[in-house]
Design a protein around this motif. Structure first.
Motif, PDB file in Angstrom:
ATOM      1  N   VAL A  66      34.125  18.351 -13.204  1.00 18.53           N
ATOM      2  CA  VAL A  66      32.518  18.793 -13.258  1.00 18.53           C
ATOM      3  C   VAL A  66      31.839  17.648 -13.282  1.00 18.53           C
ATOM      4  CG1 VAL A  66      30.707  19.833 -14.507  1.00 18.53           C
ATOM      5  CG2 VAL A  66      33.066  20.952 -14.794  1.00 18.53           C
ATOM      6  N   LEU A  67      32.135  16.674 -14.261  1.00 17.99           N
ATOM      7  CA  LEU A  67      31.418  15.484 -14.142  1.00 17.99           C
ATOM      8  C   LEU A  67      31.780  14.750 -13.036  1.00 17.99           C
ATOM      9  CD1 LEU A  67      32.654  14.637 -18.045  1.00 17.99           C
ATOM     10  CD2 LEU A  67      30.182  15.426 -17.168  1.00 17.99           C
ATOM     11  N   SER A  68      32.662  14.396 -12.468  1.00 24.99           N
ATOM     12  CA  SER A  68      32.815  13.858 -11.222  1.00 24.99           C
ATOM     13  C   SER A  68      31.849  14.226  -9.976  1.00 24.99           C
ATOM     14  CB  SER A  68      34.245  13.425 -10.645  1.00 24.99           C
ATOM     15  OG  SER A  68      34.822  12.972 -11.480  1.00 24.99           O
ATOM     16  N   THR A  69      31.891  15.682  -9.875  1.00 25.34           N
ATOM     17  CA  THR A  69      31.140  16.243  -9.053  1.00 25.34           C
ATOM     18  C   THR A  69      29.626  16.004  -9.164  1.00 25.34           C
ATOM     19  OG1 THR A  69      32.813  17.955  -8.802  1.00 25.34           O
ATOM     20  CG2 THR A  69      30.612  18.495  -7.932  1.00 25.34           C
ATOM     21  N   LEU A  70      29.073  16.128 -10.642  1.00 28.70           N
ATOM     22  CA  LEU A  70      27.666  15.884 -10.707  1.00 28.70           C
ATOM     23  C   LEU A  70      27.363  14.537 -10.386  1.00 28.70           C
ATOM     24  CD1 LEU A  70      27.309  17.950 -14.118  1.00 28.70           C
ATOM     25  CD2 LEU A  70      26.573  18.449 -11.822  1.00 28.70           C
ATOM     26  N   LYS A  71      28.065  13.540 -10.724  1.00 30.89           N
ATOM     27  CA  LYS A  71      27.930  12.196 -10.543  1.00 30.89           C
ATOM     28  C   LYS A  71      27.940  11.732  -9.027  1.00 30.89           C
ATOM     29  CE  LYS A  71      28.774   7.756 -12.951  1.00 30.89           C
ATOM     30  NZ  LYS A  71      29.513   7.330 -14.156  1.00 30.89           N
ATOM     31  N   TRP A  86      26.865  13.829  -6.694  1.00 32.85           N
ATOM     32  CA  TRP A  86      25.572  14.539  -6.386  1.00 32.85           C
ATOM     33  C   TRP A  86      24.421  13.489  -6.622  1.00 32.85           C
ATOM     34  CZ3 TRP A  86      26.958  20.088  -8.039  1.00 32.85           C
ATOM     35  CH2 TRP A  86      27.788  20.625  -6.946  1.00 32.85           C
ATOM     36  N   GLU A  87      24.640  12.824  -7.551  1.00 27.62           N
ATOM     37  CA  GLU A  87      23.452  11.761  -8.130  1.00 27.62           C
ATOM     38  C   GLU A  87      23.491  10.612  -7.443  1.00 27.62           C
ATOM     39  OE1 GLU A  87      23.554  11.354 -12.229  1.00 27.62           O
ATOM     40  OE2 GLU A  87      23.897  13.421 -12.671  1.00 27.62           O
ATOM     41  N   ASP A  88      24.706  10.165  -6.599  1.00 29.01           N
ATOM     42  CA  ASP A  88      24.914   8.936  -6.198  1.00 29.01           C
ATOM     43  C   ASP A  88      24.407   9.016  -4.677  1.00 29.01           C
ATOM     44  OD1 ASP A  88      26.893   6.370  -6.700  1.00 29.01           O
ATOM     45  OD2 ASP A  88      27.140   7.041  -4.448  1.00 29.01           O
ATOM     46  N   GLU A  89      23.464   8.030  -4.533  1.00 30.94           N
ATOM     47  CA  GLU A  89      22.826   7.669  -3.274  1.00 30.94           C
ATOM     48  C   GLU A  89      23.636   7.303  -2.123  1.00 30.94           C
ATOM     49  OE1 GLU A  89      21.390   4.515  -1.777  1.00 30.94           O
ATOM     50  OE2 GLU A  89      20.434   5.673  -0.437  1.00 30.94           O
ATOM     51  N   GLU A  90      24.645   6.435  -2.318  1.00 37.42           N
ATOM     52  CA  GLU A  90      25.640   6.168  -1.510  1.00 37.42           C
ATOM     53  C   GLU A  90      26.559   7.363  -0.971  1.00 37.42           C
ATOM     54  OE1 GLU A  90      27.889   2.631  -2.667  1.00 37.42           O
ATOM     55  OE2 GLU A  90      29.373   3.037  -0.685  1.00 37.42           O
ATOM     56  N   PHE A  91      27.249   7.890  -2.083  1.00 37.21           N
ATOM     57  CA  PHE A  91      27.808   8.987  -1.851  1.00 37.21           C
ATOM     58  C   PHE A  91      26.974  10.168  -0.651  1.00 37.21           C
ATOM     59  CE2 PHE A  91      29.663  13.411  -2.428  1.00 37.21           C
ATOM     60  CZ  PHE A  91      30.907  13.145  -2.257  1.00 37.21           C
ATOM     61  N   CYS A  92      26.046  10.635  -1.172  1.00 42.15           N
ATOM     62  CA  CYS A  92      25.249  11.447  -0.547  1.00 42.15           C
ATOM     63  C   CYS A  92      24.737  11.068   0.849  1.00 42.15           C
ATOM     64  CB  CYS A  92      24.035  11.899  -1.225  1.00 42.15           C
ATOM     65  SG  CYS A  92      24.256  12.673  -2.662  1.00 42.15           S
ATOM     66  N   ARG A  93      24.559   9.708   1.092  1.00 45.70           N
ATOM     67  CA  ARG A  93      24.242   9.381   2.325  1.00 45.70           C
ATOM     68  C   ARG A  93      25.743   9.170   3.345  1.00 45.70           C
ATOM     69  NH1 ARG A  93      22.327   4.437   1.082  1.00 45.70           N
ATOM     70  NH2 ARG A  93      24.376   3.297   1.889  1.00 45.70           N
ATOM     71  N   GLU A  94      26.381   8.437   2.768  1.00 45.63           N
ATOM     72  CA  GLU A  94      27.800   8.415   3.546  1.00 45.63           C
ATOM     73  C   GLU A  94      28.640   9.424   3.772  1.00 45.63           C
ATOM     74  OE1 GLU A  94      29.032   4.538   4.163  1.00 45.63           O
ATOM     75  OE2 GLU A  94      26.910   4.330   4.078  1.00 45.63           O
ATOM     76  N   ARG A  95      28.914  10.177   2.621  1.00 41.68           N
ATOM     77  CA  ARG A  95      29.669  11.369   2.640  1.00 41.68           C
ATOM     78  C   ARG A  95      29.089  12.736   3.150  1.00 41.68           C
ATOM     79  NH1 ARG A  95      34.836  10.187   0.779  1.00 41.68           N
ATOM     80  NH2 ARG A  95      35.030   7.587   0.718  1.00 41.68           N
ATOM     81  N   LEU A  96      28.046  12.858   2.499  1.00 41.71           N
ATOM     82  CA  LEU A  96      27.413  14.168   3.134  1.00 41.71           C
ATOM     83  C   LEU A  96      26.201  14.064   4.003  1.00 41.71           C
ATOM     84  CD1 LEU A  96      26.962  15.214  -0.805  1.00 41.71           C
ATOM     85  CD2 LEU A  96      28.850  15.582   0.677  1.00 41.71           C
ATOM     86  N   GLY A  97      25.992  12.779   4.363  1.00 43.05           N
ATOM     87  CA  GLY A  97      24.938  12.687   5.447  1.00 43.05           C
ATOM     88  C   GLY A  97      23.514  12.906   5.200  1.00 43.05           C
ATOM     89  N   LEU A  98      23.191  12.815   3.784  1.00 42.05           N
ATOM     90  CA  LEU A  98      21.844  13.291   3.206  1.00 42.05           C
ATOM     91  C   LEU A  98      21.016  11.945   3.453  1.00 42.05           C
ATOM     92  CD1 LEU A  98      22.898  15.654   0.390  1.00 42.05           C
ATOM     93  CD2 LEU A  98      22.122  16.229   2.721  1.00 42.05           C
ATOM     94  N   ASP A  99      19.718  12.281   3.372  1.00 40.89           N
ATOM     95  CA  ASP A  99      18.672  11.097   3.284  1.00 40.89           C
ATOM     96  C   ASP A  99      18.602  10.443   1.852  1.00 40.89           C
ATOM     97  OD1 ASP A  99      18.556  11.302   6.165  1.00 40.89           O
ATOM     98  OD2 ASP A  99      16.763  12.637   5.971  1.00 40.89           O
ATOM     99  N   GLN A 100      18.553  11.531   0.945  1.00 42.86           N
ATOM    100  CA  GLN A 100      18.406  11.433  -0.346  1.00 42.86           C
ATOM    101  C   GLN A 100      19.501  12.081  -1.208  1.00 42.86           C
ATOM    102  OE1 GLN A 100      14.719  11.899  -1.813  1.00 42.86           O
ATOM    103  NE2 GLN A 100      13.602  10.904  -0.103  1.00 42.86           N
ATOM    104  N   PRO A 101      19.767  11.618  -2.238  1.00 42.14           N
ATOM    105  CA  PRO A 101      20.721  12.090  -3.151  1.00 42.14           C
ATOM    106  C   PRO A 101      20.244  13.599  -3.620  1.00 42.14           C
ATOM    107  CG  PRO A 101      19.479  10.219  -4.129  1.00 42.14           C
ATOM    108  CD  PRO A 101      19.139  10.207  -2.828  1.00 42.14           C
ATOM    109  N   ILE A 102      21.528  14.430  -3.920  1.00 44.60           N
ATOM    110  CA  ILE A 102      21.043  15.675  -4.444  1.00 44.60           C
ATOM    111  C   ILE A 102      20.312  15.638  -5.464  1.00 44.60           C
ATOM    112  CG2 ILE A 102      22.295  17.784  -5.158  1.00 44.60           C
ATOM    113  CD1 ILE A 102      24.222  17.504  -2.666  1.00 44.60           C
ATOM    114  N   GLY A 103      20.809  14.888  -6.581  1.00 47.79           N
ATOM    115  CA  GLY A 103      20.005  14.604  -7.637  1.00 47.79           C
ATOM    116  C   GLY A 103      20.558  15.251  -8.857  1.00 47.79           C
ATOM    117  N   ALA A 104      20.324  14.852  -9.991  1.00 45.33           N
ATOM    118  CA  ALA A 104      20.666  15.243 -11.495  1.00 45.33           C
ATOM    119  C   ALA A 104      20.288  16.788 -11.649  1.00 45.33           C
ATOM    120  CB  ALA A 104      20.431  14.579 -12.497  1.00 45.33           C
ATOM    121  N   ILE A 105      21.239  17.490 -12.561  1.00 46.25           N
ATOM    122  CA  ILE A 105      20.607  18.764 -12.989  1.00 46.25           C
ATOM    123  C   ILE A 105      20.035  18.675 -14.550  1.00 46.25           C
ATOM    124  CG2 ILE A 105      22.423  19.592 -11.390  1.00 46.25           C
ATOM    125  CD1 ILE A 105      24.189  20.290 -14.180  1.00 46.25           C
ATOM    126  N   ASP A 106      19.761  19.737 -14.598  1.00 51.67           N
ATOM    127  CA  ASP A 106      19.229  19.912 -16.035  1.00 51.67           C
ATOM    128  C   ASP A 106      20.520  20.729 -16.772  1.00 51.67           C
ATOM    129  OD1 ASP A 106      18.419  21.105 -18.668  1.00 51.67           O
ATOM    130  OD2 ASP A 106      16.722  22.372 -17.863  1.00 51.67           O
TER     131      ASP A 106
END
Lengths: 427, 291
Positions: free
Chosen positions: A340-345, A347-367
């Motif tokens: 759970v914690l690795s997945t959440l981290k 999604w918060e990681d700018e580099e992972f979201c850009r490099e791996r997921l192809g996103l402009d912005q990180p998915i971000g943290a959750i409540d």
């Protein structure tokens, strides 16, 4: 082309989850699935009903159980004219089964269905060794006494040792825990963070029991009326005493307390079209909005075994024009706290979201107050194929209580580098 | 229920009698039993709880779903030590070993589970003539918290001088005909397996050698197993409020294969067991209906 419709989640049933070699030590997959199905049939008045289909599976399965779900239907009070089939997608089995039934309902191919799964780590299939198996097959093929004698001579004493199923990835030889330890190290997940998540899981599950949340989601079995793994008095101090069991045995972070134990249990979800539910005077708790299954190359690629859900999310969000933060409830299966914690981290990681997921912005943290609010697998236990049904039924009930239009996300990682995700919306 | 002409003497037991001991005593005192009257005695065992391990063994062996629900026939297993103990006592007119289980009827008033605590009582009634000897009924009753939840009537035949004019009992329905709906291969050790889960260690069931001493060429399957196995094949209906009646015919020799025949054309389901590929050898006929 038929107009599609959203499948309704009407309810569910499960038996309490038992620890391996505990209360269900002598119950088979079929026994547990039958008890769960009979409980569901009794709760929703389905005796004699011909359902569109029943779909379920088990990860640890005897070869004689090739038709496990159909055999279960035949031993139940549903109409024997109800068809059934087995699916198997490791820990994703239960959720994938629900998606399959929901899709048939969406297409109008069936009006109703039951989906879920069962697993026993106690009544595990034990196979003969590969050497003995090959010798026996050779003996069977042999036509002359000479050939038979030659085949029999190939037998070695070591062949007589049985082959016991192992929780190991066939391509890497590493257990799931060892894989997870690598991912946790890469993401720098601390022992404290893992233990905190584990304590929250136990406390949330205990509170849910106290509130009677499971009263219409569960039938007792073999003398058990609560998940045997639940430790309502779990605390950071108690968890801190446990020794690491995966990765570095001295300085590692993963313990028996923040990893799910081997468990026995079963769960099922009742689905239908809105019309079918109305005809049967049954409530519609939620609808299945969308689903996505992802897979990662954990063998040759540079990705963790249990990280596939991280990749499923952006695809399903884009399709539904949603953000992660839009969900009222997040159900992320706790294979390990570190998952759970690795997945959440990630999604918060700018580099992972850009490099791996192809996103402009990180998915971000959750409540975090929206995460696994009635406990998850660390507390309840995790009979592999039964986890999906547990979560679907619980989330549908939570969303229904929250109010029409509220949405929840389910994320389940699975062996083989796969991850199953689904979005539910309150009816 | 027939009531006894004089009040029953009630004997309350504190634990279930040991069946091997009872059988040994019955065998040792088999000779010289006679008389035309049954003891006016009710043997009762209050507070019987279900041992889950034994229940799982029973469910597995008889083909019932493994779980918390007690099979239709399970209270009979719990009450059988009382039946045997009553028949082994000196004042019982017929020898226990050698009695032939001819019929059995069971009524389930409500579904029972492993969490129910049963008060079980057993008495003997209706010693009566039969064309091949004499019959007696052993009645087993189970209560939960003062409410009658289950009753069984086992009819045993003592072979002897018959009375051709004896009043016939409830006639069995005709054996269902047609194709078998299942074929079961019963292993040689079935009697020992059922003996260990039920406690019924009657030598005719255990081994060919012990069966031979009783005049059978091979061990024969327990009637209560064939009855239970057939009910299990009929589905879950029997565990709810229901009534069954079985008529045992020819014994099932072990090992052996039997065929199941079922007639569901009426609300009262009729099922039969006959020898595999020897349709003329009928083993049992039973009826089951929901109440």
């Amino acid at each position: 082309m038929t107009q599609t419709r959203r499948a309704a989640i009407i309810g569910g049933n499960r038996i309490p989850f038992a620890r391996q070699n505990g209360a269900y030590a002598r119950a088979s997959d079929q026994d547990m699935l039958t008890a769960t199905l009979e409980g569901l049939v009794a709760r929703y008045g389905l005796a004699g009903e011909r359902m569109g289909e029943v779909v379920a599976g088990a990860v640890l399965k005897h070869s004689r159980d090739f038709n496990l779900t159909r055999e279960t239907v035949l031993g139940s009070s549903l109409s024997p004219a109800t068809p059934a089939y087995d699916v198997q997608q490791a820990c994703g089995t239960g959720l994938e089964a629900a998606i399959l039934v929901a899709n048939k309902i969406a297409l109008g191919q069936v009006e109703s269905g039951i989906a879920g799964g069962v697993d026993t780590a106690s009544d595990a299939p034990i196979a003969v060794s590969e050497g003995l198996r090959e010798t026996l097959l050779k003996l069977n093929r042999a036509k002359t006494p000479q050939e038979r004698a030659k085949a029999a001579l190939g037998l070695r004493p070591g062949h007589l040792l049985p082959a016991i199923p192992q929780n190991v990835e066939p391509r890497t030889g590493l257990s799931m825990g060892e894989h997870m330890a690598q991912t946790a190290e890469r993401w720098g997940i601390t022992r404290e963070a893992m233990d905190e998540l584990a304590v929250a899981s136990h406390q949330n599950l205990a509170r849910a029991y106290d509130e009677g949340f499971f009263d219409d989601l569960m039938t007792s079995y073999m003398g058990l009326s609560k998940d045997a793994n639940l430790r309502p008095d779990s605390s950071l101090e108690k968890l801190a005493k446990l020794k690491p069991v995966f990765g570095d045995r001295e300085h590692g972070t993963m313990t028996a307390g923040n990893s799910t134990p081997l468990t026995d249990g079963a769960s099922l979800v009742l689905l239908g079209s809105d019309e079918w539910a109305a005809e049967h005077s049954l409530p519609v708790l939620a609808h299945l909005v969308d689903a996505e299954t992802a897979a990662v190359d954990y063998v040759h690629g540079d990705e963790g075994l249990l990280m596939a859900p991280a990749y499923a999310l952006p695809r399903v969000l884009e399709r539904n024009n949603m953000r992660l933060q839009d969900f009222d409830f997040l159900e992320i299966h706790e294979a390990f706290a570190a998952t759970v914690l690795s997945t959440l981290k990630a999604w918060e990681d700018e580099e992972f979201c850009r490099e791996r997921l192809g996103l402009d912005q990180p998915i971000g943290a959750i409540d975090r107050s929206r995460l696994n609010v009635n406990g998850s697998s660390l507390a309840a236990g995790h009979p592999f194929a039964a986890t999906g049904g547990r979560i679907v039924a619980s989330l549908a009930k939570m969303l229904h209580a929250k109010g029409k239009g509220s949405r929840g996300l389910i994320s389940i990682c699975a062996a083989g580098g796969q991850g199953v995700m689904a979005i539910l919306e309150a009816a | 229920m027939t009531s006894a002409p004089v009040p029953m003497e009630v004997e309350t037991l504190r634990s279930a009698p040991s069946l091997p001991t009872v059988f040994a005593r019955a065998a040792a005192t088999a000779r010289g039993r006679s008389g035309d009257s049954l003891p006016h005695r009710l043997l009762e065992l209050p507070g019987v709880t279900v041992e889950r391990g034994r229940l799982v063994d029973y469910q597995r062996l008889c083909g019932f779903a493994v779980g918390d629900v007690l099979p239709h026939t399970y209270p009979h297993v719990l009450g059988f030590p009382l039946q045997a103990a009553l028949m082994a006592k000196g004042d019982f007119p017929l020898p226990l070993v050698g009695l032939v289980h001819l019929e059995n009827a069971i009524t389930v008033q409500r579904q029972l589970t492993a969490d129910d605590t049963l008060d079980i009582s057993v008495s003997a009634t209706r010693l009566r003539p039969h064309p091949k000897g004499r019959l007696v009924d052993l009645v087993t009753e189970a209560d939960v918290a003062g409410e009658r939840v289950w009753e069984g009537r086992s009819t045993y035949l003592h072979r002897g001088r018959g009375d051709a004019s004896a009043e016939p009992g409830i006639p069995a329905p005709p054996m269902p005909q047609g194709q078998a709906s299942a074929v079961w291969r019963l292993p040689e050790g079935l009697g020992r397996s059922y003996g260990s889960v039920s406690g019924d260690v009657n030598p005719i069931h255990l081994h060919a050698l012990t069966a031979r001493t009783m005049g059978f060429r091979r061990a024969i399957a327990h009637g209560m197993w064939t009855y239970a196995r057939t009910l299990a094949a009929l589905g879950g209906q029997g565990s709810g409020p229901s009534a069954s009646h079985v008529w045992f015919r020819k014994p099932v020799f072990l090992p052996g294969s039997v065929e199941l025949l079922v007639d569901r054309s009426q609300p009262r389901v009729v099922a039969g067991l006959r020898a595999h590929r020897k349709a003329e050898i009928e083993h049992l006929v039973l009826t089951l209906e929901a109440r």
